[in-house]
Design an enzyme around this catalytic site. Structure first.
Site, short mmCIF file in Angstrom:
data_model
loop_
_atom_site.label_atom_id
_atom_site.label_comp_id
_atom_site.label_asym_id
_atom_site.label_seq_id
_atom_site.Cartn_x
_atom_site.Cartn_y
_atom_site.Cartn_z
N SER A 135 33.10 43.92 13.47
CA SER A 135 32.49 43.55 13.83
C SER A 135 31.66 42.97 14.71
O SER A 135 31.99 43.57 15.77
CB SER A 135 32.38 42.04 13.02
N TYR A 148 39.14 36.12 11.15
CA TYR A 148 38.78 37.61 11.04
C TYR A 148 38.37 37.71 12.57
O TYR A 148 38.97 39.18 12.64
CB TYR A 148 37.31 36.51 10.13
#
Length: 277
Positions: A135, A148
């Site tokens: 990401s 995350y």
């Protein structure tokens, strides 16, 4: 020669998009997912190219069997895509040990185990590619998504070292860093929120509400992302990191600029800590 792929999290999002792109390129895909029913249409449309495989990537023994099975059935494994994942929102103080460990199992230990399982086969072939879906949050972290991002930071660190280790064996590593794409990542049905504390309403509250509210309106097109991944893999000199999306490009550039400015601002103190000659 057509490639053989093993793609995790292939039932939706980036996994589904990359599966479709690889099939369109004439390749063979073993599409792995916890639930394989959403893949029935692809299997029916391309029975010679798509095989659906039930797989929980947090089960390392199952991951080893999956990789070995691909090689046994198809004779090789050319591309492993570690894509399975989910979102989590919450302040660091709000995140429990169990939540952190579960997410790390899914985003770090699972991909690490699958990578270890694939490497002996790829080394024997003298070729292969490991694609790690991280990401833009694998480069920097924001309030509300620390858990995350920490899992993605860990996978990026492992992958950067891996790339240097396996390059002499003809194996490439591609770290894919998407911004916001319409993958269902922020779908309220799948986005995991931690228990909220009032103390973090100002910093985490907007993320807790904003992510699910924006689900389905993200600017990124998963099909274009999948095409970009295939383009990078086919390049003579592919990148180690491939950010995807205008938002990712802008945010990563801003982060690098701010990190450089901070380093320069504190460089004198940084360099003052060695022994005097």
């Amino acid at each position: 020669m057509n490639k053989v792929w093993l793609i995790t999290g292939a039932s939706s999002g980036f996994g589904r998009a990359i599966t479709e792109a690889a099939v369109a390129a004439g390749d063979i895909v073993v599409a792995a997912a916890r639930r394989t029913a959403p893949l029935d249409d692809l299997v029916a449309a391309h029975p010679d190219q798509v095989e659906a495989l039930p797989l929980d990537v947090t089960d390392s023994a199952a991951g080893q069997a999956a990789v070995d099975g691909v090689v046994a059935r198809h004779g090789r494994l050319d591309v492993l895509v570690n894509n399975a994942g989910r979102g989590m929102v919450g302040a660091v103080e709000e995140s429990t040990d169990a939540e952190l460990r579960d997410l790390m199992d899914l985003h770090f230990f699972g991909p690490a185990a699958l990578t270890r399982a694939a490497l002996p086969h790829m080394r024997r072939q003298g070729s292969g590619a490991i694609v790690q879906l991280t990401s833009m949050g694998g480069r920097f972290a924001l309030a509300g998504v620390g858990a995350y991002c920490s899992t993605k930071f860990a996978l990026e660190g492992l992958s950067e070292a891996l790339a240097a280790e396996v390059a002499p064996h003809g194996i490439r590593v591609l770290i894919v860093e998407p911004g916001a794409f319409r993958t269902g990542f922020a779908d309220p049905a799948t986005l995991q929120p931690s228990s909220a504390l009032d103390a973090y309403q100002d910093t985490v509250g907007p993320v807790r509400s904003g992510l699910p509210e924006g689900s389905g309106c993200e600017p990124g097109d998963p099909a274009k992302a999948a095409a970009a991944v295939l383009t990078a893999l086919d390049a003579d000199e592919p990148p180690l990191r491939l950010p995807l999306g205008n938002d990712a490009a802008a945010a990563i550039t801003d982060h690098l600029d701010r990190a450089g400015a901070e380093l320069r601002s504190w460089e004198k103190l940084t360099r003052s800590t060695d022994f005097d000659d």
